[in-house]
Scaffold this motif. Structure first.
Motif, mmCIF file in Angstrom:
data_model
loop_
_atom_site.group_PDB
_atom_site.id
_atom_site.type_symbol
_atom_site.label_atom_id
_atom_site.label_comp_id
_atom_site.label_asym_id
_atom_site.label_seq_id
_atom_site.Cartn_x
_atom_site.Cartn_y
_atom_site.Cartn_z
ATOM 1 N N TYR A 1 -9.155 -0.591 5.076
ATOM 2 C CA TYR A 1 -8.097 0.285 4.568
ATOM 3 C C TYR A 1 -6.992 -0.514 3.893
ATOM 4 C CZ TYR A 1 -10.224 4.035 7.232
ATOM 5 O OH TYR A 1 -11.107 4.973 7.712
ATOM 6 N N VAL A 2 -6.489 0.046 2.769
ATOM 7 C CA VAL A 2 -5.405 -0.578 2.023
ATOM 8 C C VAL A 2 -4.342 0.486 1.772
ATOM 9 C CG1 VAL A 2 -4.772 -1.727 -0.130
ATOM 10 C CG2 VAL A 2 -6.985 -2.190 0.904
ATOM 11 N N SER A 3 -3.072 0.100 1.893
ATOM 12 C CA SER A 3 -1.972 1.033 1.630
ATOM 13 C C SER A 3 -2.004 1.529 0.187
ATOM 14 C CB SER A 3 -0.627 0.341 1.879
ATOM 15 O OG SER A 3 -0.537 -0.041 3.223
ATOM 16 N N ARG A 4 -1.557 2.759 -0.017
ATOM 17 C CA ARG A 4 -1.469 3.337 -1.376
ATOM 18 C C ARG A 4 -0.218 2.819 -2.063
ATOM 19 N NH1 ARG A 4 -4.472 7.993 -2.716
ATOM 20 N NH2 ARG A 4 -5.758 8.681 -0.991
ATOM 21 N N ASP A 5 -0.243 1.531 -2.355
ATOM 22 C CA ASP A 5 0.931 0.895 -2.927
ATOM 23 C C ASP A 5 0.457 -0.201 -3.880
ATOM 24 O OD1 ASP A 5 3.719 -0.041 -3.064
ATOM 25 O OD2 ASP A 5 2.962 -1.738 -1.894
ATOM 26 N N LEU A 6 0.974 -0.187 -5.100
ATOM 27 C CA LEU A 6 0.503 -1.120 -6.127
ATOM 28 C C LEU A 6 0.704 -2.574 -5.708
ATOM 29 C CD1 LEU A 6 -0.810 -1.336 -8.878
ATOM 30 C CD2 LEU A 6 1.455 -1.289 -9.901
ATOM 31 N N GLN A 7 1.871 -2.886 -5.135
ATOM 32 C CA GLN A 7 2.149 -4.266 -4.702
ATOM 33 C C GLN A 7 1.117 -4.725 -3.666
ATOM 34 O OE1 GLN A 7 4.274 -6.308 -6.183
ATOM 35 N NE2 GLN A 7 4.642 -4.559 -7.522
ATOM 36 N N LYS B 1 -5.272 0.523 10.279
ATOM 37 C CA LYS B 1 -4.471 -0.640 9.912
ATOM 38 C C LYS B 1 -4.796 -1.095 8.496
ATOM 39 C CE LYS B 1 -3.554 -4.065 12.864
ATOM 40 N NZ LYS B 1 -3.732 -5.294 13.656
ATOM 41 N N CYS B 2 -3.743 -1.271 7.701
ATOM 42 C CA CYS B 2 -3.904 -1.814 6.351
ATOM 43 C C CYS B 2 -4.302 -3.283 6.494
ATOM 44 C CB CYS B 2 -2.594 -1.677 5.568
ATOM 45 S SG CYS B 2 -2.621 -2.555 4.000
ATOM 46 N N VAL B 3 -5.381 -3.697 5.809
ATOM 47 C CA VAL B 3 -5.875 -5.072 5.956
ATOM 48 C C VAL B 3 -4.945 -6.087 5.303
ATOM 49 C CG1 VAL B 3 -8.299 -4.428 6.217
ATOM 50 C CG2 VAL B 3 -7.379 -4.903 3.932
ATOM 51 N N VAL B 4 -4.051 -5.628 4.431
ATOM 52 C CA VAL B 4 -3.134 -6.534 3.739
ATOM 53 C C VAL B 4 -1.836 -6.707 4.534
ATOM 54 C CG1 VAL B 4 -1.900 -7.011 1.600
ATOM 55 C CG2 VAL B 4 -4.096 -5.814 1.529
ATOM 56 N N THR B 5 -1.184 -5.581 4.853
ATOM 57 C CA THR B 5 0.130 -5.647 5.504
ATOM 58 C C THR B 5 0.043 -5.660 7.025
ATOM 59 O OG1 THR B 5 0.343 -3.244 5.549
ATOM 60 C CG2 THR B 5 1.178 -4.385 3.582
ATOM 61 N N GLN B 6 -1.133 -5.354 7.570
ATOM 62 C CA GLN B 6 -1.347 -5.283 9.018
ATOM 63 C C GLN B 6 -0.532 -4.172 9.679
ATOM 64 O OE1 GLN B 6 -3.770 -7.223 10.447
ATOM 65 N NE2 GLN B 6 -4.102 -7.932 8.366
ATOM 66 N N GLU B 7 -0.084 -3.180 8.883
ATOM 67 C CA GLU B 7 0.683 -2.072 9.441
ATOM 68 C C GLU B 7 -0.252 -0.943 9.853
ATOM 69 O OE1 GLU B 7 4.650 -1.264 7.137
ATOM 70 O OE2 GLU B 7 3.084 -1.768 5.697
ATOM 71 N N MET B 8 0.079 -0.284 10.960
ATOM 72 C CA MET B 8 -0.656 0.906 11.364
ATOM 73 C C MET B 8 -0.036 2.093 10.630
ATOM 74 S SD MET B 8 -3.047 0.024 13.407
ATOM 75 C CE MET B 8 -3.592 1.415 14.395
ATOM 76 N N LYS B 9 -0.866 2.851 9.925
ATOM 77 C CA LYS B 9 -0.377 4.003 9.167
ATOM 78 C C LYS B 9 -1.331 5.171 9.358
ATOM 79 C CE LYS B 9 1.984 1.602 5.457
ATOM 80 N NZ LYS B 9 2.155 1.512 4.011
ATOM 81 N N PRO B 10 -0.848 6.399 9.097
ATOM 82 C CA PRO B 10 -1.779 7.538 9.132
ATOM 83 C C PRO B 10 -2.887 7.337 8.107
ATOM 84 C CG PRO B 10 0.500 8.280 9.000
ATOM 85 C CD PRO B 10 0.514 6.790 8.826
ATOM 86 N N LYS B 11 -4.096 7.714 8.492
ATOM 87 C CA LYS B 11 -5.271 7.529 7.651
ATOM 88 C C LYS B 11 -5.067 8.097 6.235
ATOM 89 C CE LYS B 11 -10.155 8.440 8.212
ATOM 90 N NZ LYS B 11 -11.160 9.072 9.054
ATOM 91 N N GLN B 12 -4.336 9.232 6.141
ATOM 92 C CA GLN B 12 -4.121 9.892 4.848
ATOM 93 C C GLN B 12 -3.323 9.036 3.878
ATOM 94 O OE1 GLN B 12 -4.925 12.138 7.311
ATOM 95 N NE2 GLN B 12 -6.527 12.707 5.860
ATOM 96 N N SER B 13 -2.476 8.147 4.386
ATOM 97 C CA SER B 13 -1.629 7.352 3.486
ATOM 98 C C SER B 13 -2.295 6.034 3.089
ATOM 99 C CB SER B 13 -0.272 7.089 4.139
ATOM 100 O OG SER B 13 -0.437 6.245 5.245
#
Length: 90
Positions: free
Chosen positions: A49-55, A11-23
């Motif tokens: 974990y944080v999403s690979r996204d600048l925003q 889970k991304c700590v910012v967006t709270q979305e569950m995503k594959p670990k690689q992303s």
């Protein structure tokens, strides 16, 4: 019959979305309290974990969400490293 391998989700700590670990990018605090970007995903310590996204990274920096998750101060150099990582991906 070929079984599908289970994709590890985090889970991304910012967006709270569950995503594959690689992303996602893992940020880790070791027992000495040092915070670093963990590219291998295997470093010892408390991870977030944080999403690979600048925003998302900018939002994390602004809201101080990583400091809360890792219970420590986050140096601005960590955020700079994250931003460079995302820039190199795109």
């Amino acid at each position: 019959m070929v079984r599908q391998r289970k994709v590890p989700l985090r889970k991304c700590v910012v967006t709270q979305e569950m995503k594959p670990k690689q992303s996602l990018i893992r940020i880790v605090r070791n027992k000495d309290g040092e915070v670093s970007v963990d590219l291998t995903g295997k470093m010892n310590g408390r991870g977030a974990y944080v999403s690979r996204d600048l925003q998302t990274i900018l939002k994390a920096e602004k809201s101080n969400v990583l400091a809360r998750h890792l219970n420590t101060e986050i140096d601005s150099s960590v955020y700079e490293e994250l931003k460079q990582l995302v820039d190199s991906d795109e």
